[in-house]
Scaffold this motif. Structure first.
Motif, PDB file in Angstrom:
ATOM      1  N   ALA A 240      36.114  41.563  36.036  1.00 23.58           N
ATOM      2  CA  ALA A 240      37.163  41.483  37.055  1.00 23.58           C
ATOM      3  C   ALA A 240      38.527  41.766  36.445  1.00 23.58           C
ATOM      4  CB  ALA A 240      37.141  40.116  37.715  1.00 23.58           C
ATOM      5  N   VAL A 241      38.787  41.184  35.278  1.00 25.03           N
ATOM      6  CA  VAL A 241      40.068  41.408  34.599  1.00 25.03           C
ATOM      7  C   VAL A 241      40.205  42.870  34.190  1.00 25.03           C
ATOM      8  CG1 VAL A 241      41.457  40.814  32.575  1.00 25.03           C
ATOM      9  CG2 VAL A 241      40.242  39.015  33.825  1.00 25.03           C
ATOM     10  N   ASP A 242      39.131  43.465  33.667  1.00 30.30           N
ATOM     11  CA  ASP A 242      39.182  44.867  33.252  1.00 30.30           C
ATOM     12  C   ASP A 242      39.478  45.791  34.436  1.00 30.30           C
ATOM     13  OD1 ASP A 242      38.581  44.049  30.688  1.00 30.30           O
ATOM     14  OD2 ASP A 242      36.441  44.579  30.816  1.00 30.30           O
ATOM     15  N   VAL A 243      38.814  45.547  35.556  1.00 21.96           N
ATOM     16  CA  VAL A 243      39.020  46.385  36.740  1.00 21.96           C
ATOM     17  C   VAL A 243      40.430  46.202  37.288  1.00 21.96           C
ATOM     18  CG1 VAL A 243      38.294  46.776  39.131  1.00 21.96           C
ATOM     19  CG2 VAL A 243      36.580  46.468  37.351  1.00 21.96           C
ATOM     20  N   VAL A 262      47.868  34.000  34.717  1.00 17.95           N
ATOM     21  CA  VAL A 262      48.068  35.379  35.159  1.00 17.95           C
ATOM     22  C   VAL A 262      47.380  36.291  34.151  1.00 17.95           C
ATOM     23  CG1 VAL A 262      49.735  37.138  35.829  1.00 17.95           C
ATOM     24  CG2 VAL A 262      50.279  34.719  36.178  1.00 17.95           C
ATOM     25  N   TYR A 263      46.336  36.961  34.587  1.00 16.92           N
ATOM     26  CA  TYR A 263      45.509  37.756  33.684  1.00 16.92           C
ATOM     27  C   TYR A 263      45.976  39.201  33.578  1.00 16.92           C
ATOM     28  CZ  TYR A 263      42.368  33.775  33.754  1.00 16.92           C
ATOM     29  OH  TYR A 263      41.840  32.509  33.622  1.00 16.92           O
ATOM     30  N   THR A 264      46.482  39.748  34.671  1.00 21.81           N
ATOM     31  CA  THR A 264      46.978  41.130  34.672  1.00 21.81           C
ATOM     32  C   THR A 264      48.183  41.217  35.598  1.00 21.81           C
ATOM     33  OG1 THR A 264      45.568  41.829  36.534  1.00 21.81           O
ATOM     34  CG2 THR A 264      44.658  42.079  34.308  1.00 21.81           C
ATOM     35  N   GLY A 265      49.036  42.192  35.356  1.00 18.69           N
ATOM     36  CA  GLY A 265      50.153  42.457  36.264  1.00 18.69           C
ATOM     37  C   GLY A 265      51.166  41.340  36.366  1.00 18.69           C
ATOM     38  N   SER A 266      51.481  40.692  35.261  1.00 18.22           N
ATOM     39  CA  SER A 266      52.396  39.543  35.302  1.00 18.22           C
ATOM     40  C   SER A 266      53.806  39.921  35.729  1.00 18.22           C
ATOM     41  CB  SER A 266      52.446  38.862  33.935  1.00 18.22           C
ATOM     42  OG  SER A 266      52.910  39.766  32.936  1.00 18.22           O
ATOM     43  N   GLY A 267      54.148  41.213  35.659  1.00 19.54           N
ATOM     44  CA  GLY A 267      55.476  41.644  36.054  1.00 19.54           C
ATOM     45  C   GLY A 267      55.785  41.426  37.519  1.00 19.54           C
TER      46      GLY A 267
END
Length: 271
Positions: A240-243, A262-267
């Motif tokens: 899920a994180v990779d995708v 927050v695993y991805t897209g923290s911006g």
């Protein structure tokens, strides 16, 4: 609540006290989805919002991308032992027929939306609306309030304790739509299918919140609908994180109280 819940007798044991009483359970029944009269799949679901479920399923499979792609959608005749319509078969007519049955005609449980696919190639995400360029931002405080808002709106869960939920939110925490189902992926299909029917796809500038873990398939479905932020009260899987990373999705897990990962897209998250 009609066919959404059912009553069954139980024996309740609390310490030394044994009692008998009825209990409310979430209903689970099969739904067959047909396209052009041909069976596409059978999924186990909680009855209710079936057309939303079909819309969302077809969106997630990249069969449709807008409500205009669907010409008609109707229940087919299907009866129980008493001759009553079961409302367990839905047939879809597409405006432009496309081959959709190859490798996808299989039964699906309420727990798995990708089990039984013919090859790993079919598990790749559909990214026509990939949200990487979506400029939306959301505050950590708004995100932290969404699980409580979701839970407060779960009417059937209150009666049964047995349903997953998915909710679509604005960045400031307004709940746009909520759906419940025995299956995580069904709840997501229902809420994204509602959005498709309302002409809201791609769902730019929105947050999808789920009541359990964030599996690969839920990220895939959110990407297919163009959702830029996916939040979950539990953990994501590694895939899920990779995708999410590849698609440009902001993926947030363990949303509990004022804490979150927050695993991805923290911006996109304003603290």
């Amino acid at each position: 609540m009609g066919r959404v819940t059912a009553r069954r007798p139980i024996v309740r044991i609390r310490g030394d006290v044994v009692s008998r009483r009825p209990d409310s359970l979430a209903v689970e029944e099969p739904l067959e989805i047909r396209v052009g009269g041909e069976s596409l799949t059978v999924t186990m679901r909680t009855p209710g919002h079936d057309f939303d479920l079909v819309h969302g399923f077809l969106l997630g499979e990249a069969v449709v991308g807008a409500r205009e792609d669907i010409a008609t959608l109707r229940y087919c005749d299907g009866v129980d032992e008493d001759g009553r319509n079961t409302f367990n078969v839905v047939d879809v007519t597409l405006r432009v027929p496309v081959p959709v049955t190859s490798g996808r005609n299989f039964p699906t449980t309420s727990a798995c939306g990708v089990c039984g696919k013919a090859s790993l190639d079919q598990v790749r995400m559909h990214d026509r609306f990939a949200p990487g360029a979506d400029p939306v931002s959301v505050t950590a405080a708004a995100l932290a309030g969404m699980p409580d808002t979701l839970r407060a709106a779960q009417r059937v869960f209150d009666a049964t304790g047995g349903l997953h939920a998915a909710g679509l939110f604005t960045p400031d925490g307004e709940l746009l739509a909520l759906r419940e189902d025995v299956g995580r992926h069904n709840a997501v299909d229902k809420v994204l299918g509602w959005a498709l029917a309302e002409g809201l796809v791609p769902l730019r500038g929105t947050v999808l919140m789920v009541s359990g873990r964030a599996s690969f398939e839920l990220v895939q479905k959110s990407v297919a609908a163009g959702v830029p932020v996916l939040g979950a009260v539990s953990a994501p899987s590694s895939l899920a994180v990779d995708v999410a990373e590849t698609a440009g999705t902001t993926l947030v897990g363990f949303l509990r109280g004022d804490t979150m990962n927050v695993y991805t897209g923290s911006g996109r998250i304003d603290t």
